[in-house]
Every structure is written in C-alpha cells, then in structure tokens.
Design a protein around this motif. Sequence first.
Motif, PDB file in Angstrom:
ATOM      1  N   THR A 272       0.841  -1.198   0.000  1.00 38.76           N
ATOM      2  CA  THR A 272       0.000   0.000   0.000  1.00 38.76           C
ATOM      3  C   THR A 272       0.879   1.252   0.000  1.00 38.76           C
ATOM      4  O   THR A 272       2.035   1.219   0.439  1.00 38.76           O
ATOM      5  N   ILE A 273       0.289   2.352  -0.459  1.00 40.11           N
ATOM      6  CA  ILE A 273       0.989   3.629  -0.428  1.00 40.11           C
ATOM      7  C   ILE A 273       1.242   4.053   1.011  1.00 40.11           C
ATOM      8  O   ILE A 273       2.327   4.549   1.344  1.00 40.11           O
ATOM      9  N   THR A 274       0.263   3.865   1.883  1.00 39.85           N
ATOM     10  CA  THR A 274       0.424   4.251   3.294  1.00 39.85           C
ATOM     11  C   THR A 274       1.602   3.524   3.925  1.00 39.85           C
ATOM     12  O   THR A 274       2.445   4.129   4.592  1.00 39.85           O
ATOM     13  N   GLY A 275       1.663   2.212   3.712  1.00 39.72           N
ATOM     14  CA  GLY A 275       2.767   1.441   4.268  1.00 39.72           C
ATOM     15  C   GLY A 275       4.102   1.871   3.694  1.00 39.72           C
ATOM     16  O   GLY A 275       5.109   1.941   4.394  1.00 39.72           O
ATOM     17  N   CYS A 276       4.112   2.171   2.390  1.00 39.16           N
ATOM     18  CA  CYS A 276       5.337   2.620   1.727  1.00 39.16           C
ATOM     19  C   CYS A 276       5.850   3.921   2.347  1.00 39.16           C
ATOM     20  O   CYS A 276       7.035   4.058   2.663  1.00 39.16           O
TER      21      CYS A 276
END
Length: 331
Positions: A272-276
């Motif tokens: 995910t973008i958030t995790g990245c």
Amino acid sequence: MSNPFRDRQVELRLLVVLALLCVGLALSTDTFLTMANITALLNNNSVNLIWAVGLLVVLIAGGIDISFAVASSVVQYVAAKILIGMGGGNWILGFLVCGILGTLLGLINAGLIHRFRIISIVVTIATFNAFFGLLMFMSGGRSIYTLPDWWTERVILFEHESADGTWSELTLPFAVMVVCVGLTWVLIRRVNIGRQLYAFGDNPEGARRAGVSIAVMQALAFGWCGLMAGIAGLMQVNLVQEVVPNALYGRELEVLAAVVLGGARLGGGRGTITGCVLGVMFVAVTQNGLNLLGISPFAFQMIIGAAILVAISTSSISFGNLFAKRAEGGK
C-alpha cells in the motif's frame, strides 16, 4: 466483512513503532522536533520516497528491481548532456527528458525479463552493473558542476524563521514527491489496469488465464519504476546542485528495506501507499536520530536489518485476532 485491523496490521504496527521512535528522539535530543530538522528530513528524503513508490509497483506485480538508483544516475548524466546541448532547457523539458530516459531504462528491464523468462532480480542485478559500468565509462567518473540555472535554483515552497534565527524551508523536491505519491496511488487503486497488478502479482497464471497480459503488466511495473527513477534523478540534482556519477550507488537497499517494512510482499500481490510512506519515514527517522545522537552510521545498517527480520517474522501476527482475543477474555 472487512476487518480494518486485519487489513492494515502492518501499517498499524509500523505507525506505533514510528510514533514511539519519534517520542524517544524528542525526549533524548533538543533538535529532533525543531521545524528546521523536520523540513530538512522531508526535503532530503523526497528522492527516496519517489524511488519507493516506483519500487512498490514492481513489488506488487511480483517483481523486484535493484537497478533504479543507478538508473537515476544514468538519467542525470545523460539528461545533463542533452539539456546543455540544447542550450539549457527548462523545467518542462527537464521532466520530459528525465521521464522518458527513466522509462526507457525501466522498459529495458521489462523486455529482458519477458523475452528471456528470467526472474527479475537476476535481470536487475545484471542491468545494475551494466548501467553503472556504462555510466562510469562514459563519464570517466567526472562530475558535472556547470548546469542550467533553472535546474540548480532552489524553488522554495515554504519558509520560516525561528526565534533563534534558524531558517526552515520546504523545496520543490518535496512537492514533486507528493505528486508522485498521489499519481502512484491513483495508478494502483483507481485505475483498472493498475489494480490488475495485484492480481498478477498474487497469481500470475490465474491472471493470465483471466486475460491479463503478462507483457503489459511487466512493462507497466518496470516502466513506472523507471519513470520514478528518472524524476528522482532530476530532483536529486536540484537538491545537491551537481551531477556525481556514483553519488546514488548503494542507496537502493535502504529503499527496498523501507518498502518491505511498509508491508509490500516480496512474492507480489500486496503493498500500500500508506505502508510505503511509513516505511520510508521509519528509515529516515532512524537514520536522522542516529546522526543527532552521534551514533556511528554503521549502526544504521544493523538496525534496518534487524527491523526487516522483525517485520517478516511477525507478519503472521494479526492485530485483529489480538484484539478479538482480548475482547473474548474480557467477557
């Protein structure tokens, strides 16, 4: 029904660890929570985050790319020669030239992987060495210091002077990073062909039987990673105001670590973008904290390695199950 704790457990764990790390550094140093340090942290890690969202797309598709940092170096050098030869150019030409060059390098990886059916890590190890060797041969290891004024000029988006006279500012690379993160989110979450990357990464054969083109998926993933590498190279020059052929060599591993820490699965189909973003910030804050505490930079690699092991070994632990058990125990 979707369980938010189960679906976001990696991000939640990382957010908790990052918050505790920030609190610890705020209590142990006087400069961590200053505006000057926070803005410098954001500016200096913009390039890493641009790389990271490009790599995220490759990992979601089930591949791996370790050549993106060297690709950025190649783009910097070739773009500098092209733009100087054109009389200097401007920002529009800069983005076009660097974006096209980066995309082409990414498509070379995709073409080799698809044509010869070789696993991506082997291909990108080969292109990593080929790109770097070619760059050093072409440049002779010499840096380029005379660059167009628009490329090296600091574009300040926000500035603030504190009571002690310290200046804080956010510059163009931060804004470009925000745009790259947003575009990558749209690609993987709001565009159908982008969402196919998840299916392809999770089950390539099943996706192929469902009509998903393997060639298109590989071209999209590695082409996007190459595009981000090209843009990151453009922004790196704006930050350091010079082109140094070997300056970015070796930075790919910390970016890979950050994306994996953020929950991207090396086997594909997850990320995910958030995790990245959280992964990159964890790595950035860790490195910044070690510098502020005066700890040897060699400790950075040890901490990142340990963090990756913890992230992988605890990936099966579900916050949702943990809270459910506690709720049952409280009845």
